[in-house]
Motif scaffolding. Sequence first.
Motif, short mmCIF file in Angstrom:
data_model
loop_
_atom_site.label_atom_id
_atom_site.label_comp_id
_atom_site.label_asym_id
_atom_site.label_seq_id
_atom_site.Cartn_x
_atom_site.Cartn_y
_atom_site.Cartn_z
N ILE A 49 -49.90 -15.80 45.00
CA ILE A 49 -50.55 -14.70 44.28
C ILE A 49 -51.87 -15.18 43.69
O ILE A 49 -51.89 -16.11 42.87
N PRO A 50 -52.98 -14.57 44.07
CA PRO A 50 -54.29 -14.98 43.56
C PRO A 50 -54.57 -14.33 42.20
O PRO A 50 -53.71 -13.66 41.63
N SER A 51 -55.78 -14.51 41.72
CA SER A 51 -56.17 -13.88 40.45
C SER A 51 -56.22 -12.37 40.61
O SER A 51 -56.34 -11.83 41.72
N MET A 52 -56.15 -11.68 39.48
CA MET A 52 -56.25 -10.22 39.50
C MET A 52 -57.60 -9.80 40.06
O MET A 52 -57.70 -8.75 40.74
N ALA A 53 -58.62 -10.59 39.84
CA ALA A 53 -59.95 -10.26 40.36
C ALA A 53 -59.93 -10.22 41.89
O ALA A 53 -60.54 -9.33 42.50
N GLU A 54 -59.23 -11.17 42.51
CA GLU A 54 -59.14 -11.18 43.97
C GLU A 54 -58.30 -10.01 44.47
O GLU A 54 -58.64 -9.37 45.47
N LEU A 55 -57.21 -9.72 43.78
CA LEU A 55 -56.38 -8.58 44.18
C LEU A 55 -57.14 -7.27 44.05
O LEU A 55 -56.99 -6.36 44.86
N ASN A 56 -58.00 -7.20 43.02
CA ASN A 56 -58.77 -5.97 42.81
C ASN A 56 -59.71 -5.67 43.98
O ASN A 56 -60.04 -4.51 44.24
N ILE A 57 -60.14 -6.71 44.69
CA ILE A 57 -61.01 -6.49 45.85
C ILE A 57 -60.26 -5.68 46.91
O ILE A 57 -60.80 -4.73 47.49
N GLU A 58 -58.99 -6.05 47.15
CA GLU A 58 -58.19 -5.31 48.13
C GLU A 58 -57.82 -3.93 47.60
O GLU A 58 -57.78 -2.95 48.35
N LEU A 59 -57.54 -3.84 46.30
CA LEU A 59 -57.22 -2.53 45.72
C LEU A 59 -58.41 -1.58 45.84
O LEU A 59 -58.25 -0.39 46.14
N GLU A 60 -59.60 -2.12 45.62
CA GLU A 60 -60.82 -1.30 45.76
C GLU A 60 -61.00 -0.85 47.21
O GLU A 60 -61.46 0.27 47.47
N LYS A 61 -60.63 -1.70 48.14
CA LYS A 61 -60.76 -1.33 49.55
C LYS A 61 -59.83 -0.17 49.89
O LYS A 61 -60.21 0.75 50.61
N ILE A 62 -58.60 -0.21 49.36
CA ILE A 62 -57.69 0.92 49.55
C ILE A 62 -58.31 2.19 49.00
O ILE A 62 -58.33 3.23 49.67
N SER A 63 -58.84 2.11 47.78
CA SER A 63 -59.43 3.29 47.14
C SER A 63 -60.61 3.84 47.93
O SER A 63 -60.78 5.06 48.05
N LYS A 64 -61.43 2.94 48.48
CA LYS A 64 -62.60 3.39 49.24
C LYS A 64 -62.19 4.11 50.52
O LYS A 64 -62.78 5.13 50.89
N ILE A 65 -61.18 3.57 51.21
CA ILE A 65 -60.71 4.22 52.44
C ILE A 65 -60.10 5.58 52.10
O ILE A 65 -60.33 6.58 52.80
N GLN A 66 -59.33 5.63 51.02
CA GLN A 66 -58.75 6.90 50.60
C GLN A 66 -59.84 7.92 50.27
O GLN A 66 -59.76 9.09 50.66
N ALA A 67 -60.88 7.47 49.56
CA ALA A 67 -61.95 8.37 49.15
C ALA A 67 -62.67 8.96 50.37
O ALA A 67 -63.06 10.14 50.36
N LEU A 68 -62.86 8.15 51.40
CA LEU A 68 -63.50 8.66 52.61
C LEU A 68 -62.70 9.78 53.24
O LEU A 68 -63.26 10.79 53.69
N HIS A 69 -61.38 9.66 53.25
CA HIS A 69 -60.54 10.69 53.84
C HIS A 69 -60.43 11.92 52.93
O HIS A 69 -60.35 13.05 53.43
N GLN A 70 -60.44 11.71 51.64
CA GLN A 70 -60.42 12.83 50.72
C GLN A 70 -61.71 13.63 50.82
O GLN A 70 -61.72 14.87 50.79
N LYS A 71 -62.85 12.91 50.99
CA LYS A 71 -64.14 13.57 51.14
C LYS A 71 -64.19 14.35 52.45
O LYS A 71 -64.67 15.48 52.50
N ALA A 72 -63.66 13.74 53.52
CA ALA A 72 -63.66 14.42 54.81
C ALA A 72 -62.82 15.69 54.78
O ALA A 72 -63.15 16.70 55.38
#
Length: 262
Positions: free
Chosen positions: A236-259
Amino acid sequence: MITKHDEILSSRVDFIEVAPENWIPMNTPYQRPLREISEQIPLSTHGLSLSLGSPDPLDVDFVKQVKVFLEQFNVAHYTEHLSYCSAGGHMYDLMPIPFTSESVKYVANRIKQVQDILERQIAVENVSYYLQQNSELSEIEFTKAVLEEADCRLLLDVNNVYVNSINHGYDSREFINAMPTERVVYGHIAGHYDEADDLKVDTHGSPVKDSVWDLLDYAYQKHGAFPTLLERDFNIPSMAELNIELEKISKIQALHQKALAC
């Protein structure tokens, strides 16, 4: 010193997932950090020992304890693995259920029993497996039949779909397409280990692979931007590293919500 507890409370996570087995035996003082988190961040639960496909009798007392836990912590979802982990004693591993019509009825009846005790629907997760048993149904057919027969919901593990598709030679997108959108409650995404070109091992111990990110994007195209949990069980890495992947999930979700909104 910042604790993991404080890091979680200060992070941007939309929900967290816990195994109820890890918390039910604990006394109130040890449950206090979880209660503090649950007052600010919604909890979901992902069980490890319900053993839906086991030949052993269903552990009714345990299910009743789960019910109390769900009510105490105002948990929205109780999810479990579409597998078994006991036969005359716990094996501490998730074993695949044979893909047969008999298994569908057996497992569905046990799910119904759990739902009757809990007085709510549960969700079952498609699991990774490494031994292909002699089965009369495909994984798709088996999964859909259990969902329909039990009238339960689906925890769609995208990494497991990818791992199984490589290990057992099927089309991962075909599996995603076949799942009933109305039963998807949320999803999982995780890292896996590349043992060989034709063997992937579901580890939850590394960053998510590009191929799995692509499949998650496809799953959102098919089923909408469902809530998605990032699983990381060790290394398990730092929360900062995990947040990078969490942000990626959010960005992909946002693209589909916008579409969808366009």
